[in-house]
Design an enzyme around this catalytic site. Structure first.
Site: not given
Ligand code: ADP
Length: 542
Positions: A186, A439, A444
């Protein structure tokens, strides 16, 4: 009584062998780092993946040993996906946009034995190779004669010489489908990156789920362009789903600018493309500037961060391309939801359809989800209640590599860190990441909502909303804006643009204009950096 069906393990190698047999002449086209286009077929790819497997056997790599990659989307990377996992080793994709020290940290943590890299990353490798204690073999993804003689890197060889010396026959082993196949870290916005270790089984089930009509709808009639990198969550599983369905694959290499991507889409008659919003912004800007249209592109899946409604509308209304908004994360392989309309929604007026397309979509079969309040009580699917989003399923992580971070699950569910609402039709909408939500006075404010409105302003190229501390309200929103080139707009005009679109208390207190917004290694806005940058910023009235 047990069923009397054959017990065949789900093996990644079987995907490519299937494609080689049933779609032997379906093409895989790659823009190479060298700049030219390389083309071959699934049959060629399978033959070369077998050479990779033989080459790894010759190096004496053990079952489950890690083979790192630092590479763009291209055919050699594709071969490594299958050759490494198929022969029982673990392909470990590293994000080359990370700082060199982080790359070394990750390679050490993963204990990579071999590291394969595109020549564009030779400077990174030169800087870190001596720190990578476990890597015994360095493989440059190039021809033998492209390898400089004086790199100083011990154990360096060219990929073509390495696999060229091997046979293209290989009996893929069958083993426990739960065995590790691929490793992806990640981004580590907090603390060190953590590894997510996919299995053959999870990868195959995810490939099935991702190919379904209500997911990415991939088929042998598609030409698919994954702009989303193979070094980030396996390009959303597209290489696997493509092999499963026999779709033509088009790899963009390092050229992700609007012009290059547009030309590739047109030249290779791409019908389906996948990418993050920031890359698509470059594509749309290029098309607008040149008055261009798509001749074959029908749909695009956009995810990784929230896709602004203005972008969904533009793709759909201006260019006739359906946006499939998708959501997921590294820990989920990554697909969780994709936004495809239901039958009863097809007759809705355009604006109502666009409102649905703005949501992150419905869960794939295989992904269970729920939203909960701070006490862990499940919230209703009424489209209004927002809470922490939790998921479980056979392609969702159970724990991080080497047990880092302890047990991440809560009663068997993985907490995503996202805040969401789910409507009665099962369409999920992310309102924020829990750490980005603002917040204000006990209420929120969704930073995504505030950003989406700003992105619809004609003078705004990009916007990010962050919380700043406030003596009375705890936190208040600051909007950070990058203007479109040549555009003129004032703070007051941007603030006035919110009138009637959100409640008064949700309107940003201030607007800061900047030349650029910091993006992380996966193209997401780095809000932690922005919060740092604007730490001392005084909001009016604060
Ligand atoms: P990292 O968590 O390592 O930054 P990831 O690609 O796994 O990389 O990220 C996942 C996160 O990206 C999700 O938990 C969410 O917060 C965000 N995310 C992914 N796709 C969307 C989307 N379509 N809309 C909003 N947020 C998104």
């Amino acid at each position: 009584m047990l069923g009397l069906m054959q017990d065949r393990p789900l093996m990644i190698s079987s995907l490519l062998e299937f494609a080689a047999r049933h779609h032997r002449d379906a093409e895989i086209v790659s823009r190479r780092v060298e700049g030219d286009l390389h083309r071959y077929t699934y049959a060629d790819a399978a033959a070369r993946a077998r050479r990779v497997a033989n080459a790894l056997d010759r190096l004496g790599l053990a079952f489950s040993d890690r083979v790192g990659t630092l590479a763009w989307n291209g055919y050699r990377h594709f071969e490594l996906y299958f050759g490494v996992s198929g022969s029982g080793r673990v392909v470990h994709t590293i994000n080359p946009r990370l700082a060199p020290d982080q790359v070394a940290w990750i390679a050490n943590h993963a204990e990579d034995q071999v590291l394969c890299f595109d020549m564009s990353f030779l400077p990174v490798i030169k800087a870190i190779w001596s720190q990578c204690k476990t890597v015994k073999h360095w493989v440059a993804l190039c021809e033998a004669d492209a390898l400089p003689a004086d790199t100083g890197i011990a154990g360096l060889r060219s990929y073509e010489a390495w696999i060229g010396a091997e046979s293209d026959t290989y009996a893929w082993p069958e083993f426990d489908e739960k065995s590790a196949a691929a490793l992806c870290y990640t981004s580590g916005t907090t603390g060190h990156p953590k590894g997510v270790l996919y299995s053959h089984r999870s990868t195959l089930l995810h490939a099935y789920g991702g190919a379904l009509p209500d997911a990415l709808a991939m088929s042998a009639r598609d030409a698919v362009l994954p702009v989303v990198p193979m070094f980030h969550v396996n390009a959303w599983g597209i290489p696997y789903s493509a092999a499963m369905t026999g779709a033509k694959l088009v790899f963009p290499g390092a050229a992700l600018d609007g012009k290059s991507v547009y030309e590739l889409i047109e030249a290779e008659r791409v019908s389906f493309a996948a990418g993050v919003p920031t890359v698509w912004l470059m594509l749309l800007n290029h098309m607008r500037a040149g008055g261009l249209k798509f001749s074959t592109l029908k749909r695009t899946v956009i995810g990784g961060s929230a896709c602004p409604p203005a972008m969904i509308r533009s793709f759909y209304v201006d260019y006739g391309v359906t946006v499939l908004h998708g959501w997921g994360m590294t820990e989920m392989s990554p697909l969780g939801t994709v936004c495809n309309m239901k039958l009863k929604q097809l007759e809705l007026p355009l604006d109502a359809q666009l409102a649905i397309m703005g949501k992150q979509g419905r869960a794939l079969y295989g992904v269970e989800m729920k939203i909960v309040d701070p006490e862990g009580q499940e919230l209703p699917w009424d489209g209004q209640a927002t809470g922490d989003l939790l998921v479980k399923g056979p392609w969702i992580m159970a724990s991080y590599f080497k047990g880092e971070g302890g047990d991440p699950l809560v009663g068997g569910w993985f907490p995503t860190g996202d805040v969401a609402a789910i409507d009665p039709d099962g369409f999920m909408q992310i309102t924020d990441r829990s750490k980005d939500v603002i917040k204000s006075g006990g209420e929120w404010i969704s930073s995504i909502d505030i950003e989406n409105i700003a992105m619809a302003h004609p003078a705004v190229a990009m916007a990010a909303c962050i919380a700043l501390p406030h003596p009375k309200w705890d936190e208040r929103p600051l909007l950070v804006v990058v203007k479109k080139p040549g555009a003129v707009v004032s703070r007051e005009e941007v603030i006035a643009f919110y009138e009637g679109k959100v409640a008064k208390w949700q309107v940003p207190d201030d607007v800061a204009f900047v030349d650029a917004i910091p993006l992380g290694a996966t193209g997401k806005v780095q809000k932690n950096k922005l919060r740092e940058q604007f730490k001392g910023h005084k909001l009016p009235g604060a």
